[in-house]
Design a protein around this motif. Sequence first.
Motif, PDB file in Angstrom:
ATOM      1  N   ILE A 244       0.939  -1.296  -0.055  1.00 16.95           N
ATOM      2  CA  ILE A 244      -0.063  -0.156  -0.077  1.00 16.95           C
ATOM      3  C   ILE A 244       0.880   1.338  -0.082  1.00 16.95           C
ATOM      4  O   ILE A 244       1.807   1.300   0.908  1.00 16.95           O
ATOM      5  CB  ILE A 244      -1.096   0.056   1.246  1.00 16.95           C
ATOM      6  CG1 ILE A 244      -1.856  -1.368   1.192  1.00 16.95           C
ATOM      7  CG2 ILE A 244      -1.648   1.405   1.151  1.00 16.95           C
ATOM      8  CD1 ILE A 244      -2.596  -1.400   2.394  1.00 16.95           C
ATOM      9  N   GLY A 245       0.710   2.216  -0.995  1.00 21.33           N
ATOM     10  CA  GLY A 245       1.700   3.365  -1.159  1.00 21.33           C
ATOM     11  C   GLY A 245       1.472   4.506  -0.387  1.00 21.33           C
ATOM     12  O   GLY A 245       1.735   5.593  -0.589  1.00 21.33           O
ATOM     13  N   ARG A 246       1.017   4.060   0.836  1.00 18.26           N
ATOM     14  CA  ARG A 246       0.588   5.427   2.006  1.00 18.26           C
ATOM     15  C   ARG A 246       1.127   4.602   3.361  1.00 18.26           C
ATOM     16  O   ARG A 246       1.016   3.507   3.313  1.00 18.26           O
ATOM     17  CB  ARG A 246      -0.823   5.595   1.971  1.00 18.26           C
ATOM     18  CG  ARG A 246      -1.287   6.134   0.770  1.00 18.26           C
ATOM     19  CD  ARG A 246      -0.891   7.626   0.369  1.00 18.26           C
ATOM     20  NE  ARG A 246      -1.540   8.153  -1.040  1.00 18.26           N
ATOM     21  CZ  ARG A 246      -1.212   9.457  -1.323  1.00 18.26           C
ATOM     22  NH1 ARG A 246      -0.483  10.297  -0.487  1.00 18.26           N
ATOM     23  NH2 ARG A 246      -1.875   9.914  -2.312  1.00 18.26           N
TER      24      ARG A 246
ATOM     25  N   PRO B 224       6.895   5.054   7.252  1.00 16.72           N
ATOM     26  CA  PRO B 224       6.739   6.568   7.061  1.00 16.72           C
ATOM     27  C   PRO B 224       6.006   6.802   5.711  1.00 16.72           C
ATOM     28  O   PRO B 224       4.901   7.522   5.373  1.00 16.72           O
ATOM     29  CB  PRO B 224       7.960   6.978   7.330  1.00 16.72           C
ATOM     30  CG  PRO B 224       8.598   6.182   8.106  1.00 16.72           C
ATOM     31  CD  PRO B 224       8.078   4.883   7.783  1.00 16.72           C
ATOM     32  N   HIS B 225       6.195   6.010   4.483  1.00 16.67           N
ATOM     33  CA  HIS B 225       5.825   6.137   3.172  1.00 16.67           C
ATOM     34  C   HIS B 225       5.190   5.224   2.536  1.00 16.67           C
ATOM     35  O   HIS B 225       4.515   5.305   1.573  1.00 16.67           O
ATOM     36  CB  HIS B 225       6.853   6.845   2.422  1.00 16.67           C
ATOM     37  CG  HIS B 225       7.903   8.035   2.926  1.00 16.67           C
ATOM     38  ND1 HIS B 225       7.264   9.409   2.892  1.00 16.67           N
ATOM     39  CD2 HIS B 225       8.975   8.117   3.719  1.00 16.67           C
ATOM     40  CE1 HIS B 225       8.003  10.209   3.456  1.00 16.67           C
ATOM     41  NE2 HIS B 225       8.990   9.676   3.596  1.00 16.67           N
ATOM     42  N   TRP B 226       4.990   3.964   3.048  1.00 11.71           N
ATOM     43  CA  TRP B 226       4.475   2.872   2.611  1.00 11.71           C
ATOM     44  C   TRP B 226       4.084   1.853   3.821  1.00 11.71           C
ATOM     45  O   TRP B 226       4.325   1.998   4.818  1.00 11.71           O
ATOM     46  CB  TRP B 226       5.057   2.415   1.307  1.00 11.71           C
ATOM     47  CG  TRP B 226       6.298   1.923   2.079  1.00 11.71           C
ATOM     48  CD1 TRP B 226       6.798   0.867   2.880  1.00 11.71           C
ATOM     49  CD2 TRP B 226       7.504   2.451   1.806  1.00 11.71           C
ATOM     50  NE1 TRP B 226       8.124   0.730   3.061  1.00 11.71           N
ATOM     51  CE2 TRP B 226       8.721   1.846   2.427  1.00 11.71           C
ATOM     52  CE3 TRP B 226       8.188   3.959   0.783  1.00 11.71           C
ATOM     53  CZ2 TRP B 226      10.098   2.244   2.077  1.00 11.71           C
ATOM     54  CZ3 TRP B 226       9.323   3.940   1.026  1.00 11.71           C
ATOM     55  CH2 TRP B 226      10.297   3.183   1.615  1.00 11.71           C
ATOM     56  N   SER B 227       3.134   1.009   3.207  1.00 11.00           N
ATOM     57  CA  SER B 227       2.734  -0.014   4.228  1.00 11.00           C
ATOM     58  C   SER B 227       2.517  -1.467   3.471  1.00 11.00           C
ATOM     59  O   SER B 227       2.711  -1.547   2.452  1.00 11.00           O
ATOM     60  CB  SER B 227       1.263   0.329   4.771  1.00 11.00           C
ATOM     61  OG  SER B 227       1.356   1.365   5.461  1.00 11.00           O
ATOM     62  N   PHE B 228       2.799  -2.550   4.460  1.00 10.59           N
ATOM     63  CA  PHE B 228       2.454  -3.930   3.889  1.00 10.59           C
ATOM     64  C   PHE B 228       1.394  -4.698   4.782  1.00 10.59           C
ATOM     65  O   PHE B 228       1.173  -4.462   6.090  1.00 10.59           O
ATOM     66  CB  PHE B 228       3.826  -4.545   3.966  1.00 10.59           C
ATOM     67  CG  PHE B 228       4.953  -3.882   3.329  1.00 10.59           C
ATOM     68  CD1 PHE B 228       4.941  -3.835   1.701  1.00 10.59           C
ATOM     69  CD2 PHE B 228       6.266  -3.687   3.716  1.00 10.59           C
ATOM     70  CE1 PHE B 228       5.978  -3.552   1.162  1.00 10.59           C
ATOM     71  CE2 PHE B 228       7.499  -3.008   3.151  1.00 10.59           C
ATOM     72  CZ  PHE B 228       7.254  -3.078   1.685  1.00 10.59           C
ATOM     73  N   ALA B 229       0.536  -5.543   4.098  1.00 11.59           N
ATOM     74  CA  ALA B 229      -0.268  -6.261   5.060  1.00 11.59           C
ATOM     75  C   ALA B 229      -0.130  -7.787   4.334  1.00 11.59           C
ATOM     76  O   ALA B 229       0.038  -7.855   3.482  1.00 11.59           O
ATOM     77  CB  ALA B 229      -1.587  -5.986   4.469  1.00 11.59           C
ATOM     78  N   ALA B 230      -0.260  -8.778   5.315  1.00 10.85           N
ATOM     79  CA  ALA B 230      -0.257 -10.325   4.823  1.00 10.85           C
ATOM     80  C   ALA B 230      -1.824 -10.555   4.519  1.00 10.85           C
ATOM     81  O   ALA B 230      -2.570 -10.293   5.390  1.00 10.85           O
ATOM     82  CB  ALA B 230       0.402 -11.068   5.894  1.00 10.85           C
TER      83      ALA B 230
END
Length: 437
Positions: A366-368, A401-407
């Motif tokens: 996710i690019g936020r 800070p600038h992106w997120s990851f989710a499984a």
Amino acid sequence: MIYDLRALGIEALNAMQEEMLEAVRRHDSVVLLSPTGSGKTLGYMLPVLEAMQPNPRPTVLILVPSRELAIQTQGVASALCRDAKAYACYGGRPAMDEHRAMRNLSPQMIVGTPGRILDHLQKGNFEYDSIDTLVIDEFDKSLELGFRQQMADILTLLPSVRKRFLLSATDSTEIPAFVGTERVHRMDYLTDTDTDYADRISQYLLRSPEKDKLQTLGHLLCSLGSTPSIVFLNYREAVDRVYQFLHKAGFCVSAFHGAMEQKDRERALFRFQSGCANVLVSTDLAARGLDLAAVENIIHYHLPMNNEAYIHRNGRTARWDRAGASYLILGPEENLDKLDCLTEISVMEVPDSCQVPSSKWETLYIGRGKKDKINKVDIVGFLSKTGGLQRDQLGMVTVFPHWSFAAVERTCMRSLMARIEGQKIKGQKTIIEPIRR
């Protein structure tokens, strides 16, 4: 300052942490030697937080050998004490951005790698004459010849340091005089725990019929199934080569080494920690400081350089009271002459053919992130309400800070992407896409 152990899911301190708490209260210089996974970070962090007072200027400096450990240490401090303003400095991002962030935050605690901290000190990017407490974590690594001049230069710029705390999982034959620990209180928990640790980690020897050990490694990983495994190599180029081989063979694998961009390193660690990848191929960068929970297998594709490297690598498994296994793969011309710390090692054979294990999870990018006012609750809500995911179909979520990851459960990814296509998260358009490597 008041800290809360429950924020880390801890009910009580262990014996080492209790003694460290008392030692830091009573002594200005403490050296703690304790195995990996025994809770050294918590051991020094609690008394440091306890003594730290609200101050617009930094009073505590913690030096660590890697950016991942810097981030992890800052996270521990912030989780334990909401009032503590801690900031992590490390390479891989602009120093000017860190300068601006520290100017706005006015941190009381600064955590950083030696090179980046020295750069800030020499440029006067933060006030350092107020620092009275210095912590050197993994000091055997931080005081190696490659770091010594940086460390010496840093210490000459810290005139007000009164308390010094050094920590390591292996004993060091020498602490340079410039560290200033002439009258030191030494705590050695290595000898007392050697037997217990040996009982909890099983050691195996595998022989590869060929100098190129890739086939043997593949067969071993197949036999281990989907249990989390770290494969250690001595060179970055070798990490990339082994990663490519395993990826093409169908393994859920991530690569990790110092030449990678920060974003790629964060993604690799997330995929491994979240279970999206059950194999992490790495240099010894992953052998120190990282709190990688539930690693069951350590595989030495390349033999470690010495006993200390072997100990640090194996320290990624059998953490706290868990059990683990260590596998040494020997080529036709290799021997174990460099390692005299091996005990009760068993020769092992693996089947020539078996099924490549799969993973339940895939990684969603996710690019936020935090800079966009996005938090974990926002992402979970978006993926649940808009994406239609059930609780058991969403795993670990980490916001940077600038992106997120989710499984996300692998079988749900296609339907999820169809539901969230073109949708905004918290009113913001962004890139959302699966990452499979």
